[in-house]
Design a protein around this motif. Structure first.
Motif, PDB file in Angstrom:
ATOM      1  N   SER A  31       0.832  -1.197   0.000  1.00  0.00           N
ATOM      2  CA  SER A  31       0.000   0.000   0.000  1.00  0.00           C
ATOM      3  C   SER A  31       0.871   1.253   0.000  1.00  0.00           C
ATOM      4  N   VAL A  32       0.298   2.322  -0.556  1.00  0.00           N
ATOM      5  CA  VAL A  32       0.955   3.623  -0.558  1.00  0.00           C
ATOM      6  C   VAL A  32      -0.029   4.634   0.023  1.00  0.00           C
ATOM      7  N   GLU A  33       0.374   5.888   0.145  1.00  0.00           N
ATOM      8  CA  GLU A  33      -0.462   6.887   0.825  1.00  0.00           C
ATOM      9  C   GLU A  33      -1.847   7.029   0.211  1.00  0.00           C
ATOM     10  N   ARG A  34      -1.965   7.027  -1.112  1.00  0.00           N
ATOM     11  CA  ARG A  34      -3.252   7.310  -1.759  1.00  0.00           C
ATOM     12  C   ARG A  34      -3.935   6.067  -2.328  1.00  0.00           C
ATOM     13  N   THR A  35      -3.324   4.899  -2.108  1.00  0.00           N
ATOM     14  CA  THR A  35      -3.934   3.632  -2.534  1.00  0.00           C
ATOM     15  C   THR A  35      -3.552   2.548  -1.536  1.00  0.00           C
ATOM     16  N   ALA A  36      -4.560   1.911  -0.962  1.00  0.00           N
ATOM     17  CA  ALA A  36      -4.300   0.813  -0.030  1.00  0.00           C
ATOM     18  C   ALA A  36      -4.811  -0.481  -0.637  1.00  0.00           C
ATOM     19  N   PHE A  37      -4.065  -1.543  -0.434  1.00  0.00           N
ATOM     20  CA  PHE A  37      -4.462  -2.875  -0.891  1.00  0.00           C
ATOM     21  C   PHE A  37      -4.787  -3.700   0.338  1.00  0.00           C
ATOM     22  N   MET A  38      -6.050  -4.112   0.427  1.00  0.00           N
ATOM     23  CA  MET A  38      -6.537  -4.834   1.584  1.00  0.00           C
ATOM     24  C   MET A  38      -6.691  -6.304   1.211  1.00  0.00           C
ATOM     25  N   ILE A  39      -6.030  -7.171   1.957  1.00  0.00           N
ATOM     26  CA  ILE A  39      -6.013  -8.594   1.649  1.00  0.00           C
ATOM     27  C   ILE A  39      -7.218  -9.271   2.283  1.00  0.00           C
ATOM     28  N   GLY A  40      -7.965  -9.992   1.451  1.00  0.00           N
ATOM     29  CA  GLY A  40      -9.102 -10.771   1.912  1.00  0.00           C
ATOM     30  C   GLY A  40      -8.919 -12.221   1.505  1.00  0.00           C
ATOM     31  N   GLU A  41      -9.944 -13.010   1.642  1.00  0.00           N
ATOM     32  CA  GLU A  41      -9.901 -14.434   1.283  1.00  0.00           C
ATOM     33  C   GLU A  41     -10.105 -14.572  -0.229  1.00  0.00           C
ATOM     34  N   GLY A  42      -9.020 -14.773  -0.958  1.00  0.00           N
ATOM     35  CA  GLY A  42      -9.106 -15.010  -2.396  1.00  0.00           C
ATOM     36  C   GLY A  42      -9.316 -13.766  -3.237  1.00  0.00           C
ATOM     37  N   ILE A  43      -9.249 -12.577  -2.625  1.00  0.00           N
ATOM     38  CA  ILE A  43      -9.459 -11.338  -3.375  1.00  0.00           C
ATOM     39  C   ILE A  43      -8.746 -10.196  -2.660  1.00  0.00           C
ATOM     40  N   VAL A  44      -8.355  -9.203  -3.435  1.00  0.00           N
ATOM     41  CA  VAL A  44      -7.769  -7.995  -2.876  1.00  0.00           C
ATOM     42  C   VAL A  44      -8.750  -6.851  -3.103  1.00  0.00           C
ATOM     43  N   LEU A  45      -8.980  -6.071  -2.060  1.00  0.00           N
ATOM     44  CA  LEU A  45      -9.816  -4.890  -2.136  1.00  0.00           C
ATOM     45  C   LEU A  45      -8.883  -3.690  -2.183  1.00  0.00           C
ATOM     46  N   SER A  46      -8.941  -2.938  -3.279  1.00  0.00           N
ATOM     47  CA  SER A  46      -8.112  -1.757  -3.425  1.00  0.00           C
ATOM     48  C   SER A  46      -8.927  -0.524  -3.046  1.00  0.00           C
ATOM     49  N   LEU A  47      -8.377   0.295  -2.168  1.00  0.00           N
ATOM     50  CA  LEU A  47      -9.008   1.543  -1.755  1.00  0.00           C
ATOM     51  C   LEU A  47      -8.182   2.671  -2.358  1.00  0.00           C
ATOM     52  N   TRP A  48      -8.728   3.295  -3.390  1.00  0.00           N
ATOM     53  CA  TRP A  48      -7.969   4.266  -4.165  1.00  0.00           C
ATOM     54  C   TRP A  48      -8.587   5.638  -3.978  1.00  0.00           C
ATOM     55  N   ASN A  49      -7.774   6.642  -3.748  1.00  0.00           N
ATOM     56  CA  ASN A  49      -8.285   7.997  -3.629  1.00  0.00           C
ATOM     57  C   ASN A  49      -9.176   8.296  -4.826  1.00  0.00           C
TER      58      ASN A  49
END
Length: 144
Positions: A34-52
């Motif tokens: 993850s970086v300041e303006r984009t976070a990568f959240m690890i889940g079960e079998g998928i990644v949730l990206s939180l992007w500004n």
């Protein structure tokens, strides 16, 4: 490799840090990628990206994107109504806006809806007609 799959879902968010805290409270784990303006959240079998949201809009070339836009819902399925109630309560306690408290639904299941802090709609459900594997993934494979 089967191309009919989803490995990443990206949500445009107003405040990445706030969204990270919300999704961590629901069990997601922030990746060190993850970086300041984009976070990568690890889940079960998928990644949730939180992007500004502003960065996402600029990159996508679509112009304005309303918070929580689109007629789409993300869903988490559980093995029973008690688990649905517990997760719904956890989401509301973490800052979700209640939309529809969990209840029995016309098709025979049990579900509720909430919106995350940026307005993205989530459904929390138990479908008694679906099997969940040991990791909690939906198993729709035909029985042999």
């Amino acid at each position: 490799m089967n191309p009919a799959r989803i490995t990443l879902v990206t949500l445009g968010v107003e405040d990445v840090a706030r969204s990270v805290a919300f999704y961590e409270a629901l069990g997601w784990q922030k990746s060190s990628d993850s970086v300041e303006r984009t976070a990568f959240m690890i889940g079960e079998g998928i990644v949730l990206s939180l992007w500004n949201r502003d960065d996402m809009t600029a990159d996508g070339g679509e112009g304005e994107l309303a918070p929580g836009s689109g007629s789409m819902a993300l869903a988490v399925n559980f093995d029973g109504p008690d688990a649905v109630d517990a997760f719904y309560g956890r989401a509301v306690a973490a800052g979700a806006s209640p939309v529809k408290p969990p209840s029995k639904v016309f098709w025979g299941g049990y579900s509720g809806n909430f919106r995350d802090p940026d307005g993205h709609l989530w459904e929390v459900a138990h479908n008694p007609f679906w099997r969940l594997d040991e990791a909690g993934r939906i198993d729709l494979a035909e029985a042999s």
